[in-house]
Write a protein that holds these residues in place. Structure first.
Motif, PDB file in Angstrom:
ATOM      1  N   ILE A   1      -0.699  10.247  14.228  1.00 52.04           N
ATOM      2  CA  ILE A   1       0.502  10.550  14.235  1.00 52.04           C
ATOM      3  C   ILE A   1       0.366  12.089  14.109  1.00 52.04           C
ATOM      4  O   ILE A   1       1.478  12.854  14.606  1.00 52.04           O
ATOM      5  CB  ILE A   1       1.338  10.224  12.848  1.00 52.04           C
ATOM      6  N   GLY A   7      -3.825   5.324  -2.551  1.00 53.39           N
ATOM      7  CA  GLY A   7      -3.111   4.996  -1.259  1.00 53.39           C
ATOM      8  C   GLY A   7      -1.755   5.324  -1.194  1.00 53.39           C
ATOM      9  O   GLY A   7      -1.222   5.898  -0.108  1.00 53.39           O
ATOM     10  N   TRP A   8      -0.891   4.854  -2.089  1.00 58.29           N
ATOM     11  CA  TRP A   8       0.371   4.861  -2.113  1.00 58.29           C
ATOM     12  C   TRP A   8       0.925   6.358  -1.735  1.00 58.29           C
ATOM     13  O   TRP A   8       1.745   6.807  -1.115  1.00 58.29           O
ATOM     14  CB  TRP A   8       1.002   4.300  -3.286  1.00 58.29           C
ATOM     15  N   TYR A  19       6.817  -4.723   6.887  1.00 57.08           N
ATOM     16  CA  TYR A  19       5.696  -4.081   7.884  1.00 57.08           C
ATOM     17  C   TYR A  19       6.878  -3.703   9.103  1.00 57.08           C
ATOM     18  O   TYR A  19       7.330  -4.835   9.743  1.00 57.08           O
ATOM     19  CB  TYR A  19       4.543  -5.081   8.269  1.00 57.08           C
ATOM     20  N   MET A  20       6.328  -2.506   9.631  1.00 55.54           N
ATOM     21  CA  MET A  20       7.107  -2.208  10.749  1.00 55.54           C
ATOM     22  C   MET A  20       6.551  -1.012  11.370  1.00 55.54           C
ATOM     23  O   MET A  20       5.859   0.236  10.763  1.00 55.54           O
ATOM     24  CB  MET A  20       8.721  -1.630  10.486  1.00 55.54           C
ATOM     25  N   ASP A  21       6.126  -1.059  12.812  1.00 56.79           N
ATOM     26  CA  ASP A  21       5.359  -0.030  13.445  1.00 56.79           C
ATOM     27  C   ASP A  21       6.536   0.832  13.946  1.00 56.79           C
ATOM     28  O   ASP A  21       7.205   0.447  14.755  1.00 56.79           O
ATOM     29  CB  ASP A  21       4.675  -0.707  14.593  1.00 56.79           C
ATOM     30  N   ASN A  22       6.478   2.251  13.585  1.00 59.90           N
ATOM     31  CA  ASN A  22       7.390   2.917  13.926  1.00 59.90           C
ATOM     32  C   ASN A  22       6.942   4.358  13.840  1.00 59.90           C
ATOM     33  O   ASN A  22       6.236   4.799  12.986  1.00 59.90           O
ATOM     34  CB  ASN A  22       8.582   2.933  13.019  1.00 59.90           C
ATOM     35  N   VAL A  23       7.270   5.143  14.846  1.00 59.57           N
ATOM     36  CA  VAL A  23       6.596   6.435  14.924  1.00 59.57           C
ATOM     37  C   VAL A  23       7.343   7.377  13.859  1.00 59.57           C
ATOM     38  O   VAL A  23       6.535   8.213  13.318  1.00 59.57           O
ATOM     39  CB  VAL A  23       6.790   7.185  16.296  1.00 59.57           C
ATOM     40  N   MET A  24       8.516   6.945  13.736  1.00 55.68           N
ATOM     41  CA  MET A  24       9.155   7.934  12.664  1.00 55.68           C
ATOM     42  C   MET A  24       8.528   7.739  11.094  1.00 55.68           C
ATOM     43  O   MET A  24       8.857   8.316  10.370  1.00 55.68           O
ATOM     44  CB  MET A  24      10.576   7.876  12.798  1.00 55.68           C
ATOM     45  N   SER A  55      -4.895  -3.429   9.008  1.00 55.80           N
ATOM     46  CA  SER A  55      -3.942  -2.798   8.413  1.00 55.80           C
ATOM     47  C   SER A  55      -2.552  -2.477   9.178  1.00 55.80           C
ATOM     48  O   SER A  55      -1.624  -2.438   8.884  1.00 55.80           O
ATOM     49  CB  SER A  55      -4.435  -1.172   7.928  1.00 55.80           C
ATOM     50  N   PHE A  56      -2.992  -2.391  10.514  1.00 51.98           N
ATOM     51  CA  PHE A  56      -1.737  -2.144  11.342  1.00 51.98           C
ATOM     52  C   PHE A  56      -1.575  -2.978  12.524  1.00 51.98           C
ATOM     53  O   PHE A  56      -2.979  -3.549  13.080  1.00 51.98           O
ATOM     54  CB  PHE A  56      -2.118  -0.640  12.171  1.00 51.98           C
ATOM     55  N   VAL A  73       0.867  -1.216  -0.082  1.00 54.30           N
ATOM     56  CA  VAL A  73       0.013   0.100  -0.174  1.00 54.30           C
ATOM     57  C   VAL A  73       0.789   1.238  -0.124  1.00 54.30           C
ATOM     58  O   VAL A  73       0.110   2.364  -0.299  1.00 54.30           O
ATOM     59  CB  VAL A  73      -1.001  -0.013   1.232  1.00 54.30           C
ATOM     60  N   GLY A  74       2.128   1.108   0.249  1.00 49.15           N
ATOM     61  CA  GLY A  74       2.856   2.608   0.451  1.00 49.15           C
ATOM     62  C   GLY A  74       4.488   2.357   0.130  1.00 49.15           C
ATOM     63  O   GLY A  74       4.864   1.120  -0.205  1.00 49.15           O
ATOM     64  N   TYR A  75       5.069   3.266   0.398  1.00 44.39           N
ATOM     65  CA  TYR A  75       6.696   3.362  -0.002  1.00 44.39           C
ATOM     66  C   TYR A  75       7.131   2.682   1.422  1.00 44.39           C
ATOM     67  O   TYR A  75       8.257   2.219   1.141  1.00 44.39           O
ATOM     68  CB  TYR A  75       7.172   4.756   0.006  1.00 44.39           C
ATOM     69  N   ARG A 111       0.012  -3.941   4.329  1.00 42.03           N
ATOM     70  CA  ARG A 111      -1.088  -4.096   5.352  1.00 42.03           C
ATOM     71  C   ARG A 111      -0.613  -5.099   6.366  1.00 42.03           C
ATOM     72  O   ARG A 111       0.087  -5.928   5.948  1.00 42.03           O
ATOM     73  CB  ARG A 111      -2.399  -4.609   4.813  1.00 42.03           C
ATOM     74  N   ARG A 121      -0.014   7.869   1.457  1.00 47.58           N
ATOM     75  CA  ARG A 121       1.027   7.587   2.587  1.00 47.58           C
ATOM     76  C   ARG A 121       2.438   8.066   2.466  1.00 47.58           C
ATOM     77  O   ARG A 121       3.042   8.794   3.341  1.00 47.58           O
ATOM     78  CB  ARG A 121       1.357   5.976   2.371  1.00 47.58           C
ATOM     79  N   LYS A 122       2.826   8.287   1.181  1.00 44.20           N
ATOM     80  CA  LYS A 122       3.966   8.980   0.794  1.00 44.20           C
ATOM     81  C   LYS A 122       3.896  10.516   1.097  1.00 44.20           C
ATOM     82  O   LYS A 122       4.863  10.886   1.846  1.00 44.20           O
ATOM     83  CB  LYS A 122       4.344   8.791  -0.496  1.00 44.20           C
ATOM     84  N   ARG A 169      -4.878   6.336  11.713  1.00 46.49           N
ATOM     85  CA  ARG A 169      -3.343   6.304  11.668  1.00 46.49           C
ATOM     86  C   ARG A 169      -2.863   7.847  11.438  1.00 46.49           C
ATOM     87  O   ARG A 169      -1.957   8.438  12.232  1.00 46.49           O
ATOM     88  CB  ARG A 169      -2.800   5.730  10.586  1.00 46.49           C
ATOM     89  N   ALA A 186      -8.902   2.925   7.775  1.00 41.11           N
ATOM     90  CA  ALA A 186      -7.615   2.477   8.997  1.00 41.11           C
ATOM     91  C   ALA A 186      -6.614   3.585   8.748  1.00 41.11           C
ATOM     92  O   ALA A 186      -6.029   4.168   9.867  1.00 41.11           O
ATOM     93  CB  ALA A 186      -6.858   1.300   8.588  1.00 41.11           C
ATOM     94  N   PRO A 198       5.404   6.090  10.130  1.00 41.20           N
ATOM     95  CA  PRO A 198       4.109   5.707  10.671  1.00 41.20           C
ATOM     96  C   PRO A 198       3.036   4.959   9.653  1.00 41.20           C
ATOM     97  O   PRO A 198       2.219   4.227  10.121  1.00 41.20           O
ATOM     98  CB  PRO A 198       3.377   6.782  11.178  1.00 41.20           C
ATOM     99  N   PHE A 199       3.677   4.876   8.645  1.00 44.40           N
ATOM    100  CA  PHE A 199       2.790   4.353   7.318  1.00 44.40           C
ATOM    101  C   PHE A 199       3.471   3.374   6.553  1.00 44.40           C
ATOM    102  O   PHE A 199       4.250   3.542   5.776  1.00 44.40           O
ATOM    103  CB  PHE A 199       2.441   5.269   6.266  1.00 44.40           C
ATOM    104  N   PRO A 200       3.378   1.934   7.183  1.00 49.00           N
ATOM    105  CA  PRO A 200       4.269   1.019   6.438  1.00 49.00           C
ATOM    106  C   PRO A 200       3.863   0.385   5.070  1.00 49.00           C
ATOM    107  O   PRO A 200       2.803   0.974   4.698  1.00 49.00           O
ATOM    108  CB  PRO A 200       3.790  -0.407   7.541  1.00 49.00           C
ATOM    109  N   SER A 244       3.890  10.721   5.074  1.00 45.65           N
ATOM    110  CA  SER A 244       5.200  10.485   5.604  1.00 45.65           C
ATOM    111  C   SER A 244       6.022  11.823   5.497  1.00 45.65           C
ATOM    112  O   SER A 244       6.979  11.870   6.457  1.00 45.65           O
ATOM    113  CB  SER A 244       5.701   9.137   4.725  1.00 45.65           C
TER     114      SER A 244
END
Lengths: 187, 160
Positions: free
Chosen positions: B109, B65-66, A56-61, A102-103, A46-48, A68, B69-70, B105, B101, A63-65, B73
Motif C-alpha cells: 500500500i 495487530g488491531w 473481508y474485503m480487498d480494497n485499495v482504499m 491473511s489476504f 484482526v482489525g477495524y 483474516r 492496522r488502524k 501488505r 503477511a 487495505p487492511f480488512p 489505515s
C-alpha cells in the motif's frame, strides 16, 4: 430472525450489559457482533476494517480488512508457529502461503485491468444496432407511404420556384446560389 | 546526545532535488551535518512532529495487530506518502505481533500511495528501509513476485 439469533447468543455472553450499551451507542452498525462472528466461522478478527464490521474485503482504499481470509487450520496453523520465530528462516513459499492466508488478493491483483471495457463497448454497440434495426422495421411496416404532395416531381418543382421567389436563405443558403438578374442558377 | 525529535532525514521533496543534483547516495551521518539549518523552517517542524508522533505510536512495545492496522489505515487515508521512518516502525511493530503477511501488505500500500511518482519515491523508500528489511527478514513484494498479478480471481460481484 437475526435479532432472535443474537438474543439467543447474548444469553451466553457474560458481559451482556456492555454489549447492549455498545449496541445502543453505535446505532445501526449492521448485524450484531455475535452474528458476525457466526458468519465468519473460525477466522480471526484482526482489525477495524472499513467500517468496524467483521467482514473481508480487498480494497485499495481500505487495505487492511477486519478478518483474516482463511481460518488458522492445518498447514496455516503450523506456519503460524513458525511465524513466531525468525522470519529469515522461512522460505519464500511459506511467506506466500501466510500472505494468502491473511489476504485473498494482492493489491496488484485488485488493481489489475479486467478487460471489462471490451464487453461494455460491445454491448453498447449491440444496443445501438438494435435501435437501428428497430427504425428499419418501423419504416418497413409501420409508416405509410410519403404523400404525393412531396414525392411528385411537378409539385417539387413548384415548391422550389416558390422558395426562389420568397428569397429563402439569400445570404449563404439556397437562393444565394441563384442569379436573379439572369433568372437561372449561378455556375 | 542528539534528541530524536530532531529528525535529520530530509523531506521527500528535498530528496528529489538531492538525488537529481548528486549521484552519490548520502549516508544519514553526513546528512545530519548538512541538513541541520534547513530543519528549523516552520513547515519541516510540523512534518517532523507528525513523523515523530506516528513513529512513537508504532514503537509502542505493547501494540497489537488491531492498532497497527488502524494506524496504518488512518495513515494511508491521508494525502501523503508515509516517511520511511514511520514505515520502518510499522514493520518492526508487525514483527512484535508476529504477523508477516501484514508487512507485505504495508509495503504494497505504501508503493501504491506513491502514485505517479513511484519511480522517484519508491527507490528512496527501499533504500531507507533496507536495513530494517534485512534485519527482520522481510521480502519486498517484488521479491515475492507480487508486483505482477499472480492469481486471476473472478470479481465477487460478477458471480451469479
Amino acid at each position: 430472525m437475526s435479532s432472535l439469533l443474537s438474543r439467543r447468543l447474548l444469553r451466553e455472553v457474560k458481559q451482556v450489559g456492555q454489549v447492549q450499551i455498545m449496541a445502543a451507542r453505535n446505532g445501526s452498525g449492521g448485524p450484531p457482533m455475535p452474528e458476525q462472528k457466526l458468519m465468519i466461522g473460525k477466522r480471526e478478527i484482526v482489525g477495524y476494517g472499513i467500517n468496524g464490521e467483521a467482514n473481508y474485503m480487498d480494497n485499495v482504499m481500505a487495505p487492511f480488512p477486519a478478518i483474516r481470509f482463511k481460518e488458522d487450520v492445518g498447514e496455516i496453523a503450523t506456519l503460524r508457529e513458525k511465524e513466531k520465530g525468525d522470519w529469515k528462516k522461512m522460505t519464500k513459499e511459506e511467506k506466500k502461503v501466510l500472505y494468502r492466508a491473511s489476504f485473498c488478493q494482492t493489491l496488484t491483483e485488485v488493481e489489475a485491468p479486467t478487460g471489462e471495457w471490451k464487453s461494455v463497448v460491445g454491448i453498447a454497440l449491440m444496443g445501438v444496432a438494435l435501435g437501428m434495426l428497430g427504425y428499419l422495421w418501423l419504416k418497413a411496416v409501420v409508416y405509410e407511404e410519403l404523400p404525393h404532395t412531396i414525392t411528385d416531381e411537378e409539385y417539387q418543382k413548384a415548391q422550389l420556384k416558390r422558395m426562389i421567389d420568397l428569397r429563402v436563405n439569400p445570404i449563404e443558403g439556397l437562393t444565394s446560389k441563384y442569379d436573379y438578374e439572369k433568372g437561372r442558377w449561378k455556375d | 546526545m542528539l534528541r530524536f525529535a530532531l529528525r535529520t532525514v530530509p523531506r521527500l521533496s528535498a530528496i528529489r532535488t538531492a538525488t537529481r543534483a548528486q549521484q552519490t547516495v548520502m549516508s544519514v551521518g553526513s546528512l545530519r551535518m548538512q541538513q541541520q539549518v534547513r530543519l528549523m523552517s516552520s513547515e519541516n517542524l510540523a512534518d517532523a512532529e507528525f513523523d515523530a508522533r506516528y513513529e512513537a505510536f508504532f514503537n509502542r512495545p505493547d501494540i497489537d495487530g488491531w492498532e497497527i492496522r488502524k494506524g496504518m489505515s488512518d495513515l494511508v487515508q491521508m494525502d501523503l506518502v508515509p516517511d520511511p521512518i514511520i514505515v520502518a516502525a510499522a514493520l518492526r511493530a508487525c514483527r512484535r505481533v508476529n504477523d508477516y503477511a501484514l508487512t507485505t501488505r504495508i509495503l504494497e500500500i505504501v508503493k501504491i500511495k506513491c502514485a505517479d511518482q513511484v519511480n522517484e519515491i519508491w527507490p528512496y523508500m527501499i533504500q531507507e528501509l533496507k536495513p530494517t528489511l534485512d534485519e527482520l527478514g522481510i521480502l519486498l513484494p517484488e521479491e515475492m513476485g507480487y508486483d505482477q498479478p499472480e492469481l486471476a480471481l473472478p470479481n465477487p460481484y460478477d458471480i451469479h
